[in-house]
Design a protein around this motif. Structure first.
Motif, PDB file in Angstrom:
ATOM      1  N   GLY A  63     -33.024 -12.324  25.330  1.00  0.00           N
ATOM      2  CA  GLY A  63     -32.818 -11.673  26.616  1.00  0.00           C
ATOM      3  C   GLY A  63     -33.801 -10.542  26.859  1.00  0.00           C
ATOM      4  N   ILE A  64     -34.087  -9.773  25.794  1.00  0.00           N
ATOM      5  CA  ILE A  64     -35.079  -8.694  25.931  1.00  0.00           C
ATOM      6  C   ILE A  64     -36.469  -9.277  26.185  1.00  0.00           C
ATOM      7  CG2 ILE A  64     -36.179  -6.757  24.734  1.00  0.00           C
ATOM      8  CD1 ILE A  64     -33.582  -6.328  23.234  1.00  0.00           C
ATOM      9  N   MET A  65     -36.769 -10.422  25.569  1.00  0.00           N
ATOM     10  CA  MET A  65     -38.087 -11.040  25.744  1.00  0.00           C
ATOM     11  C   MET A  65     -38.296 -11.551  27.164  1.00  0.00           C
ATOM     12  SD  MET A  65     -38.348 -13.125  22.123  1.00  0.00           S
ATOM     13  CE  MET A  65     -39.831 -14.008  22.624  1.00  0.00           C
ATOM     14  N   LYS A  66     -37.216 -11.762  27.911  1.00  0.00           N
ATOM     15  CA  LYS A  66     -37.349 -12.243  29.288  1.00  0.00           C
ATOM     16  C   LYS A  66     -37.633 -11.113  30.276  1.00  0.00           C
ATOM     17  CE  LYS A  66     -34.283 -16.209  28.569  1.00  0.00           C
ATOM     18  NZ  LYS A  66     -33.003 -16.865  28.947  1.00  0.00           N
ATOM     19  N   LEU A  67     -37.521  -9.861  29.808  1.00  0.00           N
ATOM     20  CA  LEU A  67     -37.793  -8.739  30.692  1.00  0.00           C
ATOM     21  C   LEU A  67     -39.284  -8.681  31.032  1.00  0.00           C
ATOM     22  CD1 LEU A  67     -35.613  -5.972  28.980  1.00  0.00           C
ATOM     23  CD2 LEU A  67     -35.023  -7.351  30.981  1.00  0.00           C
ATOM     24  N   ARG A  68     -39.573  -8.252  32.257  1.00  0.00           N
ATOM     25  CA  ARG A  68     -40.967  -8.113  32.706  1.00  0.00           C
ATOM     26  C   ARG A  68     -41.147  -6.734  33.316  1.00  0.00           C
ATOM     27  NH1 ARG A  68     -44.278 -12.520  33.020  1.00  0.00           N
ATOM     28  NH2 ARG A  68     -43.323 -14.554  32.585  1.00  0.00           N
ATOM     29  N   ILE A  69     -42.160  -6.035  32.852  1.00  0.00           N
ATOM     30  CA  ILE A  69     -42.523  -4.735  33.413  1.00  0.00           C
ATOM     31  C   ILE A  69     -43.950  -4.881  33.946  1.00  0.00           C
ATOM     32  CG2 ILE A  69     -42.841  -2.282  32.963  1.00  0.00           C
ATOM     33  CD1 ILE A  69     -40.874  -2.535  30.669  1.00  0.00           C
ATOM     34  N   GLY A  70     -44.038  -5.117  35.277  1.00  0.00           N
ATOM     35  CA  GLY A  70     -45.342  -5.432  35.844  1.00  0.00           C
ATOM     36  C   GLY A  70     -45.795  -6.801  35.350  1.00  0.00           C
ATOM     37  N   GLY A  71     -46.940  -6.826  34.709  1.00  0.00           N
ATOM     38  CA  GLY A  71     -47.426  -8.064  34.131  1.00  0.00           C
ATOM     39  C   GLY A  71     -47.189  -8.162  32.635  1.00  0.00           C
ATOM     40  N   TRP A  72     -46.493  -7.174  32.074  1.00  0.00           N
ATOM     41  CA  TRP A  72     -46.282  -7.143  30.623  1.00  0.00           C
ATOM     42  C   TRP A  72     -44.939  -7.750  30.277  1.00  0.00           C
ATOM     43  CZ3 TRP A  72     -42.706  -4.275  27.611  1.00  0.00           C
ATOM     44  CH2 TRP A  72     -42.947  -4.329  26.225  1.00  0.00           C
ATOM     45  N   LYS A  73     -44.936  -8.573  29.234  1.00  0.00           N
ATOM     46  CA  LYS A  73     -43.721  -9.224  28.757  1.00  0.00           C
ATOM     47  C   LYS A  73     -43.637  -9.018  27.257  1.00  0.00           C
ATOM     48  CE  LYS A  73     -41.403 -13.718  28.656  1.00  0.00           C
ATOM     49  NZ  LYS A  73     -41.526 -15.155  29.008  1.00  0.00           N
ATOM     50  N   PRO A  74     -42.545  -8.433  26.746  1.00  0.00           N
ATOM     51  CA  PRO A  74     -42.476  -8.148  25.305  1.00  0.00           C
ATOM     52  C   PRO A  74     -42.389  -9.422  24.473  1.00  0.00           C
ATOM     53  CG  PRO A  74     -40.359  -7.716  26.357  1.00  0.00           C
ATOM     54  CD  PRO A  74     -41.335  -8.017  27.456  1.00  0.00           C
ATOM     55  N   GLY A  75     -43.084  -9.404  23.330  1.00  0.00           N
ATOM     56  CA  GLY A  75     -42.981 -10.498  22.380  1.00  0.00           C
ATOM     57  C   GLY A  75     -41.758 -10.336  21.498  1.00  0.00           C
ATOM     58  N   ARG A  76     -41.637 -11.230  20.515  1.00  0.00           N
ATOM     59  CA  ARG A  76     -40.462 -11.188  19.662  1.00  0.00           C
ATOM     60  C   ARG A  76     -40.425  -9.911  18.831  1.00  0.00           C
ATOM     61  NH1 ARG A  76     -38.647 -16.304  16.128  1.00  0.00           N
ATOM     62  NH2 ARG A  76     -38.306 -16.989  18.294  1.00  0.00           N
ATOM     63  N   GLY A  77     -41.556  -9.525  18.259  1.00  0.00           N
ATOM     64  CA  GLY A  77     -41.590  -8.317  17.443  1.00  0.00           C
ATOM     65  C   GLY A  77     -41.230  -7.081  18.240  1.00  0.00           C
ATOM     66  N   ILE A  78     -41.780  -6.956  19.451  1.00  0.00           N
ATOM     67  CA  ILE A  78     -41.469  -5.806  20.306  1.00  0.00           C
ATOM     68  C   ILE A  78     -40.004  -5.838  20.730  1.00  0.00           C
ATOM     69  CG2 ILE A  78     -42.037  -4.638  22.448  1.00  0.00           C
ATOM     70  CD1 ILE A  78     -44.179  -4.415  20.339  1.00  0.00           C
ATOM     71  N   ALA A  79     -39.463  -7.037  21.007  1.00  0.00           N
ATOM     72  CA  ALA A  79     -38.059  -7.150  21.408  1.00  0.00           C
ATOM     73  C   ALA A  79     -37.133  -6.701  20.277  1.00  0.00           C
ATOM     74  CB  ALA A  79     -37.745  -8.583  21.818  1.00  0.00           C
ATOM     75  N   ILE A  80     -37.446  -7.097  19.053  1.00  0.00           N
ATOM     76  CA  ILE A  80     -36.644  -6.662  17.906  1.00  0.00           C
ATOM     77  C   ILE A  80     -36.747  -5.155  17.726  1.00  0.00           C
ATOM     78  CG2 ILE A  80     -36.398  -6.843  15.397  1.00  0.00           C
ATOM     79  CD1 ILE A  80     -37.333  -9.744  15.638  1.00  0.00           C
ATOM     80  N   LEU A  81     -37.950  -4.611  17.919  1.00  0.00           N
ATOM     81  CA  LEU A  81     -38.127  -3.160  17.808  1.00  0.00           C
ATOM     82  C   LEU A  81     -37.321  -2.427  18.872  1.00  0.00           C
ATOM     83  CD1 LEU A  81     -39.568  -0.765  16.499  1.00  0.00           C
ATOM     84  CD2 LEU A  81     -41.471  -1.130  18.092  1.00  0.00           C
ATOM     85  N   ILE A  82     -37.296  -2.950  20.112  1.00  0.00           N
ATOM     86  CA  ILE A  82     -36.506  -2.321  21.178  1.00  0.00           C
ATOM     87  C   ILE A  82     -35.023  -2.346  20.828  1.00  0.00           C
ATOM     88  CG2 ILE A  82     -35.791  -2.557  23.588  1.00  0.00           C
ATOM     89  CD1 ILE A  82     -38.611  -3.568  24.205  1.00  0.00           C
ATOM     90  N   LEU A  83     -34.553  -3.460  20.280  1.00  0.00           N
ATOM     91  CA  LEU A  83     -33.148  -3.563  19.882  1.00  0.00           C
ATOM     92  C   LEU A  83     -32.817  -2.550  18.791  1.00  0.00           C
ATOM     93  CD1 LEU A  83     -30.402  -5.005  19.953  1.00  0.00           C
ATOM     94  CD2 LEU A  83     -31.333  -6.665  18.313  1.00  0.00           C
ATOM     95  N   LEU A  84     -33.681  -2.433  17.794  1.00  0.00           N
ATOM     96  CA  LEU A  84     -33.449  -1.475  16.707  1.00  0.00           C
ATOM     97  C   LEU A  84     -33.471  -0.035  17.223  1.00  0.00           C
ATOM     98  CD1 LEU A  84     -35.595  -3.040  13.833  1.00  0.00           C
ATOM     99  CD2 LEU A  84     -33.102  -3.049  14.056  1.00  0.00           C
ATOM    100  N   LEU A  85     -34.413   0.266  18.132  1.00  0.00           N
ATOM    101  CA  LEU A  85     -34.474   1.620  18.683  1.00  0.00           C
ATOM    102  C   LEU A  85     -33.236   1.945  19.509  1.00  0.00           C
ATOM    103  CD1 LEU A  85     -38.236   1.835  19.766  1.00  0.00           C
ATOM    104  CD2 LEU A  85     -37.137   2.936  17.807  1.00  0.00           C
ATOM    105  N   ALA A  86     -32.709   0.954  20.244  1.00  0.00           N
ATOM    106  CA  ALA A  86     -31.507   1.196  21.041  1.00  0.00           C
ATOM    107  C   ALA A  86     -30.305   1.476  20.136  1.00  0.00           C
ATOM    108  CB  ALA A  86     -31.227  -0.012  21.936  1.00  0.00           C
ATOM    109  N   VAL A  87     -30.138   0.653  19.097  1.00  0.00           N
ATOM    110  CA  VAL A  87     -29.020   0.860  18.173  1.00  0.00           C
ATOM    111  C   VAL A  87     -29.190   2.177  17.413  1.00  0.00           C
ATOM    112  CG1 VAL A  87     -27.834  -0.069  16.146  1.00  0.00           C
ATOM    113  CG2 VAL A  87     -28.585  -1.606  17.966  1.00  0.00           C
TER     114      VAL A  87
END
Length: 364
Positions: A63-87
């Motif tokens: 679900g995090i990987m489906k997010l789009r900010i402008g033309g940027w789309k997070p990869g799997r590694g960035i999505a996992i990092l975002i999840l860890l930072l949120a927790v």
């Protein structure tokens, strides 16, 4: 006198001898493998739990990987990092701002327990059916507990350090399974024949989709307990009602055991001020535990993971008996996996028998 003929082994005899040797070797190898699995059972359980949590958390990562900010789309590694930072950010805010006041008052409560104990115990005499309680014995027990509490914490540091190591190792393994789990998954599938491999892949994919919904159901139970406990604590004027409510909701990820631990903490906090509040918290949780066990958990989990209520309750009991809190945490996803595999390989569907067509009489 002629010599007796020499028996020449036939192909059937040779095959039987080889088959017997193979069976013996296989039996010893199986026994050795089971023994080694028992020796390293803690590591195997850690690997299984980490892989299971990786499967459960992957829908969140996707679900995090489906997010789009402008033309940027997070990869799997960035999505996992975002999840860890949120927790990690949520946990940091809670431990920095909410937990210290609770722990400070609890420490003062334990320091004052030898002097305030008789006052609390005297209130027990006014509770119905408690007039026969030996107050002097309870007072002695409370004083011994307050005296030995620090000693108990000191002796249990080693056990807590071991558990902390397993928690950190589990988090690291879960991250690696989310990052490189597909490669490991296809490597394990490569040990099966091609036709069996495809069937197993389809069954496991179906189990993954149902296991991913378990987190949504568990989050619903956590939210219900957190909100209801916060409302009750505020109504009873229990200290730190918001912090205790959040704690009860978060710890409810461990079915039954997590709520018991946090409600015990809430009872201790309530005991600082009023015995009536202790009784109110105890009554609230007694009612909620019955509602959650008999109504909420079976229905929410059934709609999420498509399991009968009795199967969920049995899975929780077996998981807790097998490995305590960790077993209870992974009981429902494991039950989903076992159910899917049994439906695929063991359950034989009943043949559909069409009803016979009515015979019409032919008029002469």
């Amino acid at each position: 006198m002629s010599e007796p003929p020499i028996a020449v082994p036939t192909d059937t005899t040779i095959k039987q001898t080889r088959s017997l040797r193979s069976d013996i070797v296989f039996t010893f190898a199986l026994a050795l493998g089971l023994y080694l699995a028992w020796v390293v059972r803690d590591v195997l359980v850690l690997l299984y739990v980490s892989a299971l949590f990786a499967v459960v958390l992957m829908p969140v990562v996707n679900g995090i990987m489906k997010l789009r900010i402008g033309g940027w789309k997070p990869g799997r590694g960035i999505a996992i990092l975002i999840l860890l930072l949120a927790v990690g950010g949520f946990a940091t805010l809670f431990f920095v701002f909410a937990l210290p006041p609770v722990m400070r008052d609890l420490r003062e409560f334990f320091n004052e327990l030898p002097t305030r104990g008789p006052e609390l115990l005297s209130r027990i005499r006014h509770v119905p059916f408690m007039q026969r309680v030996n107050v002097s014995v309870l007072n002695t027990k409370l004083q011994d507990f307050a005296t030995n509490f620090a000693t108990y914490l000191l002796l249990s540091i080693r056990d807590w350090a071991t558990k902390l190591f397993y928690v950190v190792a589990g988090i690291v393994l879960t991250i690696y399974f989310m990052l490189e789990g597909e490669a490991a998954y296809h490597w394990v599938l490569s040990f099966f024949p091609v036709d069996m491999r495809q069937r197993l892949d389809v069954a496991l994919a179906r189990a993954e989709r149902r296991m991913g919904k378990w987190l949504l159901g568990q989050a619903s139970l956590m939210l219900i307990l957190g909100l209801s406990s916060t409302i009750v604590f505020l109504a009873l004027h229990v200290r730190y009602a918001y912090a205790l409510g959040v704690l009860m909701g978060v710890f409810n990820i461990v079915p039954i055991a997590g709520a018991v631990i946090t409600v015990s903490l809430a009872i201790l906090v309530a005991a600082i001020d009023s015995w009536t509040r202790v009784l109110g918290v105890a009554i609230f949780y007694a009612i909620y535990a019955q509602v959650e066990t008999s109504f909420l958990t079976p229905r929410i989990m059934r709609s999420s993971v498509d399991l009968p209520g009795i199967a969920i309750i049995v899975a929780l009991l077996l998981g807790a008996a097998f490995d305590g809190i960790i077993g209870a945490m992974v009981a429902v996803p494991t039950a989903v996996l076992v159910t899917v595999l049994l439906d695929e390989y063991a359950v034989q569907p009943e043949p559909i028998i069409s009803a016979p067509h009515p015979v019409t009489e032919v008029q002469a």
